[in-house]
Structures are given as C-alpha cells and as structure tokens.
Design a protein around this motif. Sequence first.
Motif, PDB file in Angstrom:
ATOM      1  N   PRO A  12       0.833  -1.196   0.000  1.00  0.00           N
ATOM      2  CA  PRO A  12       0.000   0.000   0.000  1.00  0.00           C
ATOM      3  C   PRO A  12       0.866   1.244   0.000  1.00  0.00           C
ATOM      4  O   PRO A  12       1.853   1.319   0.708  1.00  0.00           O
ATOM      5  N   GLY A  13       0.475   2.214  -0.813  1.00  0.00           N
ATOM      6  CA  GLY A  13       1.153   3.482  -0.811  1.00  0.00           C
ATOM      7  C   GLY A  13       2.430   3.540  -1.620  1.00  0.00           C
ATOM      8  O   GLY A  13       3.010   4.590  -1.792  1.00  0.00           O
ATOM      9  N   ARG A  14       2.885   2.420  -2.122  1.00  0.00           N
ATOM     10  CA  ARG A  14       4.124   2.411  -2.878  1.00  0.00           C
ATOM     11  C   ARG A  14       3.824   2.559  -4.365  1.00  0.00           C
ATOM     12  O   ARG A  14       2.818   2.102  -4.855  1.00  0.00           O
ATOM     13  N   ARG A  15       4.762   3.202  -5.072  1.00  0.00           N
ATOM     14  CA  ARG A  15       4.596   3.359  -6.509  1.00  0.00           C
ATOM     15  C   ARG A  15       4.779   2.018  -7.202  1.00  0.00           C
ATOM     16  O   ARG A  15       5.630   1.228  -6.828  1.00  0.00           O
ATOM     17  N   ILE A  30      -1.817   7.787   1.792  1.00  0.00           N
ATOM     18  CA  ILE A  30      -1.922   9.125   2.376  1.00  0.00           C
ATOM     19  C   ILE A  30      -2.908  10.003   1.617  1.00  0.00           C
ATOM     20  O   ILE A  30      -3.516  10.903   2.182  1.00  0.00           O
ATOM     21  N   HIS A  31      -3.100   9.754   0.344  1.00  0.00           N
ATOM     22  CA  HIS A  31      -3.850  10.666  -0.525  1.00  0.00           C
ATOM     23  C   HIS A  31      -5.322  10.848  -0.139  1.00  0.00           C
ATOM     24  O   HIS A  31      -5.885  11.903  -0.382  1.00  0.00           O
ATOM     25  N   GLY A  75       2.482   1.078   8.020  1.00  0.00           N
ATOM     26  CA  GLY A  75       3.716   1.396   8.733  1.00  0.00           C
ATOM     27  C   GLY A  75       3.949   2.879   8.917  1.00  0.00           C
ATOM     28  O   GLY A  75       5.051   3.300   9.259  1.00  0.00           O
ATOM     29  N   TYR A  76       2.911   3.689   8.732  1.00  0.00           N
ATOM     30  CA  TYR A  76       3.044   5.136   8.791  1.00  0.00           C
ATOM     31  C   TYR A  76       2.712   5.719  10.155  1.00  0.00           C
ATOM     32  O   TYR A  76       3.163   6.816  10.471  1.00  0.00           O
ATOM     33  N   ALA A 100       8.587  10.290   6.184  1.00  0.00           N
ATOM     34  CA  ALA A 100       9.214  10.302   4.854  1.00  0.00           C
ATOM     35  C   ALA A 100       8.147  10.235   3.759  1.00  0.00           C
ATOM     36  O   ALA A 100       8.227  10.952   2.755  1.00  0.00           O
ATOM     37  N   ALA A 101       7.150   9.388   3.948  1.00  0.00           N
ATOM     38  CA  ALA A 101       6.081   9.252   2.951  1.00  0.00           C
ATOM     39  C   ALA A 101       5.285  10.544   2.838  1.00  0.00           C
ATOM     40  O   ALA A 101       4.926  10.972   1.731  1.00  0.00           O
TER      41      ALA A 101
END
Length: 122
Positions: A12-15, A30-31, A75-76, A100-101
């Motif tokens: 999740p959240g990774r490009r 996050i979006h 993990g955020y 960082a994210a």
Amino acid sequence: MSDPRSGAHPSPGRRTCAGAHPRHGLDEVIHAPVRFSIVATLAAADKAEFAFVRDTVEVSDSVLSRQVTTLEKAGYVAVTKGYVGKRPRTWLALTEDGRAAFAAHCRALRAIAGGDDSRDDS
C-alpha cells in the motif's frame, strides 16, 4: 497492478510504475482526504492524543479508528495505549516511514500544483 503468476500485490502506498509526471510520487495510502489530514496533523508533533486528532480532523471516533488502522498497517502511524490517572488514553505518532512518505507526498503535490511554494500568485 498485481502479478497474476505470483499473486503478489504491491505494498500500500508504494509506486508501482515509474513515470515522469509528479503524480507518480503520490502515496495512495496518504492521498485519501481524511488520512492526509490525520498525517498532516501528526506531522506537526512528536505524538498526539487520539481525541485531539479526532477533534482537529473533525471526524468520529470510528472513522478515525478505521483510518488510523489503515495508516498503521502501512507502517506510517504508531499507536500507543496507556493511562492518564485511571483514564485510558491512546496516542498516535508518525513513524519515520510515515514522515518520509508524507514529505514525499507533499513534494509531489507541490510539483503537480506548479512547483515552488514561495511563488506569489496574487
């Protein structure tokens, strides 16, 4: 985008694809507006009490809880439970990965919006 041969799904959240457009730097976890608001609130402090975040973001306990669970799984966000006197409390904090994210996501938003924050649009 998953690989049908392996059954693997991207984190999740990774490009999942590279590209030149700054939208590729957006973090899907996050979006979402409520999650973005939660992360932005937590970015301003080392930690914050659940009720403070709830009131700041203007959501119900259940909405905040569901969104924090998503952020925690990515993990955020770290969740800590404890007591103040005899009252149970929950504190939320961004992890290093979360900070960082969030920073990368904000950079991508600024790039999409036209770049430099110091630009005067008036």
